[in-house]
Write an enzyme that holds these catalytic residues in place. Structure first.
Site, PDB file in Angstrom:
ATOM      1  N   ALA A 113      -4.369   5.030   3.231  1.00 14.23           N
ATOM      2  CA  ALA A 113      -5.195   5.318   2.623  1.00 14.23           C
ATOM      3  C   ALA A 113      -5.576   5.111   1.585  1.00 14.23           C
ATOM      4  O   ALA A 113      -5.154   4.965   0.670  1.00 14.23           O
ATOM      5  CB  ALA A 113      -5.526   7.132   2.411  1.00 14.23           C
TER       6      ALA A 113
ATOM      7  N   THR B  96     -11.470  -1.736  -4.617  1.00 12.39           N
ATOM      8  CA  THR B  96     -11.796  -3.168  -4.541  1.00 12.39           C
ATOM      9  C   THR B  96     -13.125  -3.661  -4.560  1.00 12.39           C
ATOM     10  O   THR B  96     -14.469  -2.410  -4.763  1.00 12.39           O
ATOM     11  CB  THR B  96     -11.686  -3.740  -2.821  1.00 12.39           C
TER      12      THR B  96
ATOM     13  N   GLU C 210      -8.147  -0.099  -8.143  1.00  8.08           N
ATOM     14  CA  GLU C 210      -9.572   0.493  -8.664  1.00  8.08           C
ATOM     15  C   GLU C 210     -10.658   0.883  -8.260  1.00  8.08           C
ATOM     16  O   GLU C 210     -11.808   0.599  -8.465  1.00  8.08           O
ATOM     17  CB  GLU C 210      -9.342   0.707 -10.554  1.00  8.08           C
TER      18      GLU C 210
ATOM     19  N   GLY D 261      -1.412 -30.586 -14.132  1.00  7.75           N
ATOM     20  CA  GLY D 261       0.326 -30.401 -14.627  1.00  7.75           C
ATOM     21  C   GLY D 261       0.530 -28.715 -14.967  1.00  7.75           C
ATOM     22  O   GLY D 261       1.644 -28.087 -14.605  1.00  7.75           O
TER      23      GLY D 261
ATOM     24  N   ILE E 180       1.522   3.016  -6.931  1.00 10.44           N
ATOM     25  CA  ILE E 180       1.285   3.477  -7.954  1.00 10.44           C
ATOM     26  C   ILE E 180       1.676   3.600  -8.936  1.00 10.44           C
ATOM     27  O   ILE E 180       2.836   2.774  -9.017  1.00 10.44           O
ATOM     28  CB  ILE E 180       1.557   5.340  -7.704  1.00 10.44           C
ATOM     29  N   THR E 181       0.671   2.528 -10.093  1.00 14.15           N
ATOM     30  CA  THR E 181       0.755   2.028 -11.355  1.00 14.15           C
ATOM     31  C   THR E 181       1.843   3.161 -12.431  1.00 14.15           C
ATOM     32  O   THR E 181       1.331   3.866 -12.187  1.00 14.15           O
ATOM     33  CB  THR E 181      -0.262   1.238 -12.300  1.00 14.15           C
TER      34      THR E 181
ATOM     35  N   THR F  23      -3.501   6.898  -4.183  1.00 10.61           N
ATOM     36  CA  THR F  23      -3.630   5.843  -2.827  1.00 10.61           C
ATOM     37  C   THR F  23      -1.937   6.020  -1.884  1.00 10.61           C
ATOM     38  O   THR F  23      -0.925   6.921  -2.604  1.00 10.61           O
ATOM     39  CB  THR F  23      -3.646   4.226  -3.655  1.00 10.61           C
ATOM     40  N   GLU F  24      -2.275   5.857  -0.671  1.00 10.02           N
ATOM     41  CA  GLU F  24      -1.682   6.478   0.079  1.00 10.02           C
ATOM     42  C   GLU F  24      -1.048   5.223   1.386  1.00 10.02           C
ATOM     43  O   GLU F  24      -2.553   3.716   0.921  1.00 10.02           O
ATOM     44  CB  GLU F  24      -2.242   7.427   1.227  1.00 10.02           C
TER      45      GLU F  24
END
Lengths: 263, 327, 412
Positions: free
Chosen positions: C154, C391, C389, C366, C181-182, C150-151
């Protein structure tokens, strides 16, 4: 080193389901069976000792009903090398005295450096079996161990024995019998690899005939002890719950103690 | 009719163990109930002091000198000598052999049962006399059940829990008889040294008041408050396994399934959840008072009084009020 | 954007009934090994992970202690082949472990799921030499591996990645940055996707590389503060002329997109497992609460509106679980519509987790809104399973593509 660990499947104390059967004996079906807690500590101690000494092995020894191998798998998964399971329907209801005799008979043909056992079991709390086994085998007993230090070269073992005021340092030649306390260290969780490997580890079965024990000398029919009566203990009574400020809570405690003449 | 024998154990200070005095008192009463004679047995390197002490409780003491006991573990030596003594008394053996249910007593009972084939009933909380021999009360399964058991042959070994009986000397002082060691020996185990740990004063099993700390105490510093309260109440400090495992206090203070079983008049539980493993160690206390933030903690089910709150705040207030009270 | 893998373009004109029958692969059953594994991880999760969960969320710190625990218990070895010290890599086994861990703590479950994700390109396309070089220490848990695709520009549009890898003799020089990034800040190896051929058609621009970090030019400028899975470090990675030997390229040049798509086929079930675990954890808290909390003189669980909610939560969770297990078996046995199974189980589980955790907060009222109880954390944790991973919207595209096929009209 070869270390034998005495392991007893017991009804899971955490389940709260333990009870006696109609015959006054422990109802082993009352809760799922697990390895007795203190035995796991003994096993952990054995595994650590084995890891520290090249080529060592740990053998489990259990006198238990036929379903025991399932329970022993976890102990094998922790890292024991193999198991020996002494089983015979006649053995149901065997008292501690005969149990020790049977275990000693199973140990006699084996060559080992140490026998490790938990100090007692959650379903019996007797705590007499390790000493009895040692006496039958004519081996030294080092009990209530919080630390175990074998000296393979010298053929001796030193044990820290928990005493009322601290500890004693004991020493004896090996082979020896050691009863183990929880102070030795938390048992490991079996790793996944251990769990998978355990499935192919051997659990050998021994019958009374294999041990040369006359069946008429063991089992519930000839047990040395018998149940006369059982009942649930009286309830303590309702709990008084006090909320409020700390001062109020403390005041109620003081009042309570005075009422009961404790202060 | 067989006698009752009480095996006297050496105490930490070299005299008679307090537990043995309790067992002797119990046995004396039991003997009176059943019309049986009661004798004490002492095995030690120099048995005179222990035997003399035990003679305050029982009419006859059989004393065996065993030099090896100086620096060897007691239970194996004692079991072998008592087995030998039993052989000498084979024509008129005792019906019950009583010993304390501490670690030495249990080891002794185990070894003796192996040597003689006698059954063992352990951790007795009461012993009564019936036609067929002793009826021994025990509480298995963490105290969920009370059972009464006997010996099928009417004879056996009984280990007795601490604090079941008070140690009360008899009306007269008994006679000490010296006996020779006989019978086979069990392998001796050498005691190289004995170490006392700091803070382990009187064995916690003997305390009448115990102030105990659990996970809620949070650390070794928190045990300062526990100690102050114990001091103020003239009691001992106890702990749960969680606290001991975390290194906040020594193992000798641990109460529970894997520590000591206690029966004080007052058990004050601070920050203790009351899980079964701890409960079995203290549930027979005379009074149980708990301080806990969680009103739904398991201890709420069996405490006599539960104060819901922060144990440090309530504890500090309690300390202040107790001190004010005693002036 | 187009995400369908070549395989799922095939069942174009078949009816839904034929597509959904899993002929050759049959019903699944947990093997004895899998049951033992599940129970062992469950016990570990209950005793060692659960007590840490609230703290991990509160501090937002990566649980190094639990990462080490997973390593020593061989849990991180699950995705890897036995010959390299792994436990065989069955997808269902990995998912069973992720599920049990996530029940106690979503961050901890993600440690295993993300480790598998990062390793999948190597598992799918690595050379024997690459596998021998890296797998042993990944299996032992000594090293963690992260997946960097991922970017900033992107996300769903994977093929739009701009990080560049330029060949220079026997190495590549990588420049660009990755986002979200995980494990990006705690990993020892990073699987990076970078453009090797900007002129190539969309799906041939990317290649895949394994970067050993730390290394010159590599930095972690930022770690995000997130709504949930707060103990899992989500990092921005910067590559400033990072040199990587050719031997670290996974697959051939241009294979990157394909490797990524095949990776997702196997990694999406891991997220589904995380979602099922989160849902189960929330269900258990809510159920217990409903039996203990009393209002109007009775347990609230006996009020029909509450009971109905709990029933729906249970059914949702179980349905998601069964679909997940079935999907794992289908994918592992090489089903041609693996992409569809993968997308479906992730879609269903993610939505189920969000619904179940939201309802769990509702059941607790509550108390569900405050952090005395774990359900508010579980609800925050669940949301990400609908996002990463792929959507839920992307999952739907994948499923629709499998169902309807590609438009055969002339290209226009």
């Amino acid at each position: 080193m070869h270390i034998v660990v005495l392991v007893k499947p017991v009804p899971d104390p955490a389940s709260g389901g333990e009870r006696l059967g109609a015959d006054g004996r422990l109802d082993r079906a009352s809760a799922p069976a697990v390895v007795n807690g203190n035995c796991e500590y003994a096993l952990e101690a054995a595994l650590k000792l084995a890891a520290a000494s090249e080529g060592s092995e740990v053998t489990l020894l259990s006198m238990a009903p036929a379903s025991a191998p399932e329970t022993l798998r976890k102990a094998l998964a922790m890292g024991a090398t193999r198991g020996i399971h002494v089983t015979d329907p006649v053995l149901a209801g065997t008292c501690a005295v005969s149990t020790a005799r049977v275990l000693a008979a199973a140990l006699k043909p084996l060559t080992f450096d140490l026998v490790l056992a938990g100090v007692d079991t959650s379903d019996g709390l007797g705590g007499t079996v390790p000493a009895a086994v040692a006496a039958h085998l004519g081996l030294p007993l080092l009990s209530y161990a919080s630390r175990i230090e074998p000296d393979e070269a010298a053929g001796t073992v030193r044990v820290r024995r928990i005493s009322a005021t601290g500890y004693d340092l004991l020493e004896a030649p090996m082979p020896a019998v050691i009863s183990c306390t929880q102070a030795l260290g938390e048992p490991r969780y079996p790793s996944l690899k251990g769990i998978m490997a355990a499935r192919s580890k051997e659990i050998a079965t021994r019958s009374l005939a294999d041990l040369g024990i006359d069946p008429s000398t063991v089992g519930g029919a000839v047990a040395t002890t018998t149940l006369i009566d059982s009942r649930t203990p009286p309830a303590r009574g309702a709990t008084e719950v006090v909320r409020g400020s700390p001062a109020e809570g403390a005041a109620r405690i003081v009042e309570f103690l005075a009422q009961r003449r404790i202060i | 009719m067989g006698e009752l024998w009480v095996v006297g154990e050496p105490g930490a200070d070299g005299g008679l163990a307090r537990l043995s005095a309790e067992v002797a008192t119990l046995a004396r009463d039991l003997g009176a109930q059943g019309g049986r004679r009661v004798a004490g047995v002492v095995v030690a390197a120099e048995p005179e002091m222990i035997a003399t002490e035990l003679a305050r409780y029982l009419p006859t003491i059989l004393a065996i000198a065993e030099p090896a006991a100086v620096e060897h573990a007691w239970s194996a030596i004692a079991a072998a000598r008592v087995a030998g003594l039993l052989e000498e008394h084979a024509s008129e053996p005792p019906d019950v052999i009583l010993v304390g249910a501490g670690s030495d007593g249990r080891d002794f009972a185990g070894a003796l049962s192996a040597l003689t084939g006698l059954g063992v009933l352990t951790s007795a909380t009461a012993v009564a006399w019936t036609d067929s021999g002793p009826a021994v009360e025990m509480s298995p399964f963490g105290g969920k059940l009370l059972t009464t058991c006997g010996f099928t042959g009417g004879r056996g070994i009984v280990t007795v829990r601490p604090s079941v009986a008070d140690a009360v000397p008899g009306d007269t002082t008994g006679v000490v008889e010296t006996r020779q060691a006989s019978g086979p020996a069990l392998p001796p185990v050498r005691v190289i040294e004995r170490t006392s740990e700091a803070g382990a004063a009187a064995p916690i099993e003997e305390a009448k008041i115990i102030v105990a700390g659990g996970r809620g105490v949070g650390g070794p510093d928190g045990f300062g408050l526990v100690g102050e309260l114990a001091s103020e109440l003239d009691g001992a400090v106890g702990a749960t396994r969680a606290a001991v495992d975390s290194g906040w206090i020594g193992y000798s203070q641990q109460i529970g399934q894997t520590g000591k079983i206690v029966k004080p008049d007052l058990y004050l539980a601070l920050g203790i959840s009351g899980a079964i493993q701890h409960k079995v160690g203290m549930q027979t206390a005379g009074s149980i008072v708990a301080v806990n933030r969680d009103p739904d903690a398991p201890i709420a089910e069996f405490a006599d009084l539960l104060v819901v709150g922060d144990l440090f705040e309530v504890g500090a207030a309690l300390l202040e009020q107790l001190r004010a009270r005693s002036g | 954007m187009v995400l369908a893998s070549p395989a799922s373009a095939r069942p174009m004109l078949r009816s839904a009934a034929v597509i959904s029958s899993s002929q050759a692969h049959g019903p699944y059953q947990l093997s004895e090994e899998q049951r033992l594994l599940r129970d062992a991880v469950r016990e570990l999760a209950d005793e060692r992970v659960a007590p840490r969960a609230a703290d991990i969320d509160r501090t937002g710190e990566f649980p190094e202690d639990l990462r080490r625990l997973l390593a020593t218990q061989d849990i991180l070895a699950l995705p890897f082949p036995e010959e390299h010290g792994g436990l065989g890599g069955e997808l269902l086994s990995v998912c069973l472990a992720v599920e049990q861990l996530s029940r106690a703590c979503a961050t901890t479950g993600l440690i295993l799921a993300a480790h598998e994700l990062g390793a999948l390109p190597l598992l799918l396309a690595g050379t024997p030499e690459q596998r021998a070089r890296w797998f042993p220490r990944l299996a032992s848990g000594e090293w963690l591996i992260a997946f960097a695709l991922t970017e900033a520009e992107a996300g769903s549009d994977v093929a739009a990645a701009r990080t560049r890898a330029v060949r220079d003799g026997d190495q590549y020089v990588i420049s660009g940055s990755k986002r979200f990034i995980t494990h990006g800040s705690v990993a020892d190896l990073v699987t990076v996707f970078a453009v090797t051929d900007p002129e190539a058609p969309r799906h041939g621009r990317l290649s895949c590389f394994v970067v050993e970090v730390p290394t010159e030019g590599f930095s972690v400028p930022r770690v995000e503060h997130k709504m949930g899975i707060r103990g899992s470090p989500t990092a921005e990675l910067a590559f400033d002329n990072v040199c990587v030997p050719v031997a670290n390229r996974v697959g051939d040049e241009g294979d990157g997109f394909g490797i990524a798509m095949r990776t997702f086929e196997r990694s999406r079930p891991g997220i589904a497992a995380q979602a099922v675990g989160i849902a189960q954890g929330a269900l258990e808290v809510a159920s217990r609460y409903a039996t203990e909390r009393r209002q109007f003189g009775q347990r609230i669980g006996d009020f029909q509106m509450v009971a109905a909610m709990l029933a729906d939560m249970d059914a949702s969770t179980e349905a998601a679980r069964q679909l997940l297990y079935k999907a794992c078996v289908e994918i592992d046995s090489g089903a041609p519509d693996a992409g569809r199974w993968s997308a479906m189980c992730k879609l269903v589980a993610g939505d189920a987790a969000m619904r179940v955790t939201t309802d769990a907060v509702q059941v607790l009222g509550g108390y569900g809104y405050i952090d005395d109880f774990p359900v508010e954390r579980m609800m925050r944790d669940a949301k990400i399973t609908q996002i990463y991973e792929g959507t839920q919207q992307i999952q739907r595209l994948v499923i629709a593509r499998a169902l309807l096929g590609k438009d055969r009209a002339p290209l226009g």
